[in-house]
Design a protein around this motif. Structure first.
Motif, mmCIF file in Angstrom:
data_model
loop_
_atom_site.group_PDB
_atom_site.id
_atom_site.type_symbol
_atom_site.label_atom_id
_atom_site.label_comp_id
_atom_site.label_asym_id
_atom_site.label_seq_id
_atom_site.Cartn_x
_atom_site.Cartn_y
_atom_site.Cartn_z
ATOM 1 N N LEU A 156 108.367 42.737 -44.842
ATOM 2 C CA LEU A 156 109.340 43.550 -44.098
ATOM 3 C C LEU A 156 108.738 44.913 -43.775
ATOM 4 O O LEU A 156 108.786 45.376 -42.628
ATOM 5 C CB LEU A 156 110.627 43.732 -44.912
ATOM 6 N N ASP A 157 108.172 45.559 -44.786
ATOM 7 C CA ASP A 157 107.588 46.890 -44.608
ATOM 8 C C ASP A 157 106.402 46.869 -43.642
ATOM 9 O O ASP A 157 106.170 47.846 -42.916
ATOM 10 C CB ASP A 157 107.139 47.457 -45.956
ATOM 11 N N TYR A 196 108.332 40.771 -39.787
ATOM 12 C CA TYR A 196 109.578 40.171 -39.297
ATOM 13 C C TYR A 196 110.221 40.984 -38.165
ATOM 14 O O TYR A 196 111.349 40.687 -37.760
ATOM 15 C CB TYR A 196 110.581 40.038 -40.451
ATOM 16 N N ASP A 197 109.519 41.980 -37.650
ATOM 17 C CA ASP A 197 110.121 42.857 -36.643
ATOM 18 C C ASP A 197 110.606 42.097 -35.412
ATOM 19 O O ASP A 197 111.694 42.369 -34.888
ATOM 20 C CB ASP A 197 109.133 43.945 -36.215
ATOM 21 N N LEU A 217 113.783 40.240 -36.245
ATOM 22 C CA LEU A 217 114.884 41.179 -36.427
ATOM 23 C C LEU A 217 115.365 41.737 -35.097
ATOM 24 O O LEU A 217 116.568 41.942 -34.898
ATOM 25 C CB LEU A 217 114.464 42.316 -37.361
ATOM 26 N N GLU A 272 115.146 49.488 -38.676
ATOM 27 C CA GLU A 272 114.900 50.104 -39.977
ATOM 28 C C GLU A 272 116.122 49.973 -40.881
ATOM 29 O O GLU A 272 116.002 49.728 -42.089
ATOM 30 C CB GLU A 272 114.512 51.579 -39.814
ATOM 31 N N LYS A 305 116.081 46.433 -42.142
ATOM 32 C CA LYS A 305 115.056 46.230 -43.169
ATOM 33 C C LYS A 305 115.553 46.713 -44.526
ATOM 34 O O LYS A 305 115.394 46.031 -45.555
ATOM 35 C CB LYS A 305 113.776 46.967 -42.784
ATOM 36 N N TYR A 315 118.158 44.283 -45.897
ATOM 37 C CA TYR A 315 117.570 43.088 -46.496
ATOM 38 C C TYR A 315 116.928 43.403 -47.849
ATOM 39 O O TYR A 315 117.050 42.633 -48.807
ATOM 40 C CB TYR A 315 116.541 42.466 -45.547
ATOM 41 N N LYS A 316 116.233 44.543 -47.928
ATOM 42 C CA LYS A 316 115.596 44.911 -49.202
ATOM 43 C C LYS A 316 116.640 45.175 -50.282
ATOM 44 O O LYS A 316 116.463 44.766 -51.441
ATOM 45 C CB LYS A 316 114.698 46.132 -48.994
#
Length: 430
Positions: A10-11, A15-16, A19, A31, A34, A37-38
């Motif tokens: 993700l970071d 997956y951008d 998303l 952002e 993200k 999800y985290k």
């Protein structure tokens, strides 16, 4: 994949692209997602520490908006609906314990044994009933389900009119179909399974529109004449490119004690159909209906006649609205949306409950919307009606003014500025 690697990916932007398909192109929104999800991964590990080092899977299912076809689906009619960029997500770990455990943010843990998939009467109207119903239907289809643990979080708020229950049903169906059925059921069957769970296990007689829009994704024109094999046309249309934003406003009216109002619409429409020896209005000849109105008034209420008239016109409008978008004719589409709103107010009569005549948040929201939009845009009741949400197509240059005014009247966060999501229930993976 493992939780740690998923967070790292993700970071790192892996997956951008996915998303952006789900939530839009805004870097700020990506952002936010993200972090969402985290946070969900962290909460999953807190709720299910036994899976700290286990593989996980990540799923998403969208809410939906009804664009055309107000109260037509339960009469086997036509609708126009769309998946939106608000969703419920799940972090999942699979196991062989024959039990499904789902912890949804803000709610107690649901625990459903796969050894008992019968209808539980005390469980009706709960999320556990939906889980059990979806699992039961897959089991009936011969799918062997071992079990899983899941943490879910949703921005399809309950009562927002964007069908949080359908999103949840599609989410559970997508999890089971993806992992235990190799995706063989597919979007349409998952929608039917969700409706089955809602009708039989949850105890709510819903149509199929909500589940179908959530499961299929994008804009969907659906003809429910044959409910076992509905005709589905999925397509895309860029409202923003055409100069409009899709806004849904929660007027904050209470849905408590409104079940009778919803049921009465269906029963009154079907009372008219019964006069022609039919079960649903879709099977009644519209011209014959209008010829027989004097006779119908002897056995049915005037309101039932008006509601049937709404069905016939709204059923045709839903098809015309889809065609207008396919042809890129926004002016025609907006005119049809305005007609839909007027028909719902005057014939369907679902702007407020006759049993709560002083609570008229929907008419208030429509009135203020028309004041702001004038002839530039369109507004209509959204969903079941009587309380809840309105939908507006707002010129892009006026969307900030519109949103600000709706939030001023109904409270901060009442107005959702939505985007059409091109896909339904999905697994997020590389």
């Amino acid at each position: 994949m493992y939780a740690k690697s998923f967070v790292q990916q993700l970071d790192n932007g892996i997956y951008d692209l996915q998303l952006k398909e789900l939530y839009g192109d805004s870097n700020i929104d990506i952002e936010i997602q993200k972090n969402r999800y985290k946070n969900a991964v962290n909460e999953f590990q807190k709720q299910f520490p036994q899976h700290k080092n286990a593989e996980i899977a990540v799923f998403s299912a969208p809410g939906r908006t009804e664009i055309g076809g107000n109260h037509t689906d339960h009469q086997h009619g036509c609708v126009l609906a769309a998946a939106v960029n608000l969703d419920v997500i799940a972090i999942v770990a699979f196991h062989s314990e024959r039990v499904i455990k789902v912890k949804s943010k803000g709610y107690p843990m649901d625990i459903v044994s796969l050894n008992d998939l019968s209808v539980h009467e005390p469980e009706k109207s709960t999320s556990a009933a939906l889980i059990r119903g979806v699992a039961a239907k897959f089991a009936e289809m011969g799918v062997q389900i071992s079990g899983f643990d899941a943490y879910t979080t949703s921005d399809v708020l309950s009562g927002s009119g964007l069908s949080s229950s359908a999103a949840f049903e599609v989410l559970i169906g997508t999890i089971i179909d993806s992992h235990y059925n190799a995706g063989k059921a597919g979007a349409v069957e998952i929608a039917k399974i969700g409706q089955y769970a809602e009708n039989v296990y949850f105890g709510k007689k819903s149509g199929l529109m909500d589940q179908m829009a959530s499961s299929v994704g994008g804009l969907v024109s659906i003809d429910f004449q044959d409910t076992e094999n509905p005709k589905i046309k999925s397509f895309s249309y860029d409202f923003e490119k055409a100069g409009y934003c899709l806004c849904v406003t929660d007027t904050k009216g209470s849905h408590a004690d409104l079940t009778e109002d919803y049921v009465t619409i269906r029963s009154e429409m079907e009372s008219i159909a019964a006069q022609f020896g039919k079960e649903f209005l879709r099977d009644v000849d519209e011209n014959q209906f209008y010829r027989e109105i004097p006779q119908l008034r002897k056995t049915c209420s005037d309101r039932a006649v008006l509601r049937a008239a709404h069905f016939f016109a709204e059923n045709n409008r839903a098809v015309l609205e889809a065609n207008a978008l396919l042809e890129g004719n926004m002016d025609s589409f907006l005119a049809l949306v305005r007609e839909s709103g007027e028909s719902s107010a005057n014939y369907l009569q679902n702007f407020y409950s006759c049993r709560k005549p002083l609570e008229q948040a929907i008419p208030l929201g429509v009135m203020m919307s028309k004041k702001i939009l004038r002839e530039n845009g369109a507004v209509r009741v959204h969903g079941g009606g009587f309380a809840g949400t309105i939908q507006a197509f707002v010129p892009t240059e006026r969307v900030n003014e519109y949103s600000r005014e709706m939030n001023r009247i109904f409270g901060d966060g009442s107005c959702y500025i939505l985007k059409i999501r091109p896909m339904g229930g999905v697994e997020i993976k590389e």
